[in-house]
Design a protein around this motif. Sequence first.
Motif, PDB file in Angstrom:
ATOM      1  N   PRO A  17       6.752 -10.638   3.469  1.00 43.29           N
ATOM      2  CA  PRO A  17       5.769  -9.810   3.637  1.00 43.29           C
ATOM      3  C   PRO A  17       5.962  -8.251   2.911  1.00 43.29           C
ATOM      4  O   PRO A  17       5.284  -7.736   2.096  1.00 43.29           O
ATOM      5  N   GLY A  21       4.148  -6.605  -0.079  1.00 43.64           N
ATOM      6  CA  GLY A  21       3.691  -5.059  -0.220  1.00 43.64           C
ATOM      7  C   GLY A  21       4.186  -4.335  -1.470  1.00 43.64           C
ATOM      8  O   GLY A  21       3.348  -3.536  -2.261  1.00 43.64           O
ATOM      9  N   PRO A 149       2.007  -1.685   5.248  1.00 44.86           N
ATOM     10  CA  PRO A 149       2.906  -2.915   5.134  1.00 44.86           C
ATOM     11  C   PRO A 149       2.971  -3.496   6.702  1.00 44.86           C
ATOM     12  O   PRO A 149       2.321  -3.002   7.850  1.00 44.86           O
ATOM     13  N   ASP A 150       3.355  -4.759   6.640  1.00 49.13           N
ATOM     14  CA  ASP A 150       3.533  -5.505   7.956  1.00 49.13           C
ATOM     15  C   ASP A 150       4.363  -4.576   8.702  1.00 49.13           C
ATOM     16  O   ASP A 150       5.311  -4.240   8.942  1.00 49.13           O
ATOM     17  N   GLU A 151       3.460  -4.711  10.151  1.00 50.19           N
ATOM     18  CA  GLU A 151       4.308  -3.827  11.209  1.00 50.19           C
ATOM     19  C   GLU A 151       5.603  -4.407  11.819  1.00 50.19           C
ATOM     20  O   GLU A 151       6.475  -3.792  12.020  1.00 50.19           O
ATOM     21  N   SER A 153       7.863  -5.886   9.977  1.00 50.77           N
ATOM     22  CA  SER A 153       8.860  -5.647   9.289  1.00 50.77           C
ATOM     23  C   SER A 153       9.206  -4.043   9.382  1.00 50.77           C
ATOM     24  O   SER A 153      10.338  -3.994   9.252  1.00 50.77           O
TER      25      SER A 153
END
Length: 205
Positions: A17, A21, A149-151, A153
Amino acid sequence: MDEKAETAKTDMIDLGPACAGMRAVAGGVREEQLGGATPCTEYAVRELLAHVVGLSEGLAASARKERGPATDSAPGSTGLPVLQDGWRAALERHLGDLADAWRSPGAWDGWTRAGSVDLPARMAGFVTLNELLVHAWDLARATGQPYDPDEASVRASYAAMAAATSSGDGDRGPFGPPVAVPDGAPTLDRLIGWSGRDPGWLPGR
């Protein structure tokens, strides 16, 4: 269980992910924006992109426990990074390789080398995650792009990196003293502040 303790029990994080991003933000950079300022004050957009191309290649080599030029060069040891022709294709290739390398069995185990430093592979994995998240934010802010972004991560990166750099004198991020953020700020803002950046940074401010 607090998020630092939770992250400490995590054996492996999927960097896919974060790579996606970065790929999206870098792909949205226009040629006329390459000379623009970034939150990395020593880098314009072109130098920051060159840095990301290089670190993507080098940190994939770290996941594979390789020893050689890709892992032995200290950041900044050769001056400002130079953005080469074909950088878009190179970055696309390196990001794919980076995600795959850190998914490989054993990538997060033992020790490795990155930027001329020997360190636990698990720490190198979280350094990689942090570099991707923070520099994607840098590029997005510098070029006026959205970045969400992926939370999971972001939470993993903030918990691991803040824990790794805490000391009796207080936390210190890799780029100098952290920038204070309001209580209850989003995790991304806390990660950016910990990294020595103002979460409210905009070009010209």
